[in-house]
Design a protein around this motif. Sequence first.
Motif, PDB file in Angstrom:
ATOM      1  N   VAL A 111     119.157   8.925 -25.795  1.00 39.20           N
ATOM      2  CA  VAL A 111     119.222   8.607 -24.366  1.00 39.20           C
ATOM      3  C   VAL A 111     118.530   7.268 -24.181  1.00 39.20           C
ATOM      4  O   VAL A 111     117.336   7.131 -24.475  1.00 39.20           O
ATOM      5  CB  VAL A 111     118.541   9.699 -23.502  1.00 39.20           C
ATOM      6  CG1 VAL A 111     118.646   9.334 -22.027  1.00 39.20           C
ATOM      7  CG2 VAL A 111     119.164  11.061 -23.767  1.00 39.20           C
ATOM      8  N   GLY A 112     119.251   6.261 -23.700  1.00 37.08           N
ATOM      9  CA  GLY A 112     118.790   4.876 -23.742  1.00 37.08           C
ATOM     10  C   GLY A 112     117.546   4.559 -22.939  1.00 37.08           C
ATOM     11  O   GLY A 112     116.704   3.770 -23.367  1.00 37.08           O
ATOM     12  N   GLY A 113     117.398   5.128 -21.754  1.00 36.55           N
ATOM     13  CA  GLY A 113     116.235   4.824 -20.928  1.00 36.55           C
ATOM     14  C   GLY A 113     116.073   3.331 -20.713  1.00 36.55           C
ATOM     15  O   GLY A 113     117.022   2.626 -20.363  1.00 36.55           O
ATOM     16  N   ALA A 114     114.855   2.837 -20.922  1.00 31.72           N
ATOM     17  CA  ALA A 114     114.550   1.426 -20.686  1.00 31.72           C
ATOM     18  C   ALA A 114     115.409   0.491 -21.526  1.00 31.72           C
ATOM     19  O   ALA A 114     115.637  -0.665 -21.145  1.00 31.72           O
ATOM     20  CB  ALA A 114     113.071   1.161 -20.961  1.00 31.72           C
ATOM     21  N   ASN A 115     115.907   0.974 -22.663  1.00 32.39           N
ATOM     22  CA  ASN A 115     116.753   0.120 -23.505  1.00 32.39           C
ATOM     23  C   ASN A 115     117.997  -0.368 -22.772  1.00 32.39           C
ATOM     24  O   ASN A 115     118.491  -1.469 -23.036  1.00 32.39           O
ATOM     25  CB  ASN A 115     117.172   0.887 -24.766  1.00 32.39           C
ATOM     26  CG  ASN A 115     116.006   1.267 -25.635  1.00 32.39           C
ATOM     27  OD1 ASN A 115     115.241   0.416 -26.073  1.00 32.39           O
ATOM     28  ND2 ASN A 115     115.857   2.555 -25.892  1.00 32.39           N
ATOM     29  N   THR A 116     118.502   0.450 -21.856  1.00 30.02           N
ATOM     30  CA  THR A 116     119.699   0.061 -21.110  1.00 30.02           C
ATOM     31  C   THR A 116     119.397  -1.049 -20.105  1.00 30.02           C
ATOM     32  O   THR A 116     120.317  -1.675 -19.574  1.00 30.02           O
ATOM     33  CB  THR A 116     120.299   1.264 -20.364  1.00 30.02           C
ATOM     34  OG1 THR A 116     119.361   1.738 -19.393  1.00 30.02           O
ATOM     35  CG2 THR A 116     120.633   2.383 -21.332  1.00 30.02           C
ATOM     36  N   GLY A 117     118.112  -1.283 -19.842  1.00 29.09           N
ATOM     37  CA  GLY A 117     117.722  -2.357 -18.926  1.00 29.09           C
ATOM     38  C   GLY A 117     117.612  -3.719 -19.586  1.00 29.09           C
ATOM     39  O   GLY A 117     117.288  -4.713 -18.915  1.00 29.09           O
TER      40      GLY A 117
END
Length: 289
Positions: A111-117
């Motif tokens: 689940v990407g979380g902050a990585n998607t930002g």
Amino acid sequence: MTAPLIAVLGSINMDLVTTTERRPAPGETVLGRGFAMVPGGKGANQAIAASRAGGRVMFLGAIGTDVFAPQLRAVLTGSGVDTTGLRTIDGPSGIASIVVDDGGENTIIVVGGANTGMTGLGAADLAAVAAADILLCQLEIPVPTIESAVRHARDNATTVIVNPSPVQRLSDDLWRHVDVAVVNRGEAEHLGGALGPVPHVVVTLGADGARHRGPDGAWTSVAGPAVEVVDTTGAGDTFTGALAVRWSRGPAEALRFACAAGALATTALGASASIPVRADIDSILAAGT
């Protein structure tokens, strides 16, 4: 020889690792044997691996504002990785739910979380890419950000190594800017002809080592050392980080060094926790095992 300066652009997660005799079939419940929280993420794993293998490493990525964030930052700094380029984004950090069976094989949900930002690169990020000897990327952050970094690297004579995992479509133009692609068997089969423009392709083969296709189209194979496998999580990332450290010495030496590092990473549980240091890599190579 001066250690290479490596800019790693990628993800950082907290890995939630469950061990079990066997992984469940669809709809089945099985009993687990243990649980651990281990910092991971392909980008962070490769950054840590490169640093422990002797590289000078800067990490460009993002953590959240949750309870995992301080631990994720600490594992990078504790491994000697420069976190100047690690940004904080409001919300959860990335996580990966991992199930490891008694054979050492795993199943992973990310689940990407902050990585998607990670939706763009600032001036400092671009400066880090330009100053680096090598830019190392994976595909757990938005692809447009990777494309921007790869093009900037090529414009500034920075060698580009891409581990296209998890596999997704990349433009032909991006592939033309890549110097080295690192893939496993499945990724190589899925990508097929897309890797054609890449001058150097490295395919990892698990316990069988790795093979390399050079600009002349010829394939060469390198065997890995024999080890007792505990957990394969992070082994590919360890291989890739170590490969980046030795790439300037030529593919043959780089693959031999990376195979040893990747094999050692399978001898302990977890991703970042199992990544070996250079002395251990040199030792297993010297032993010829």
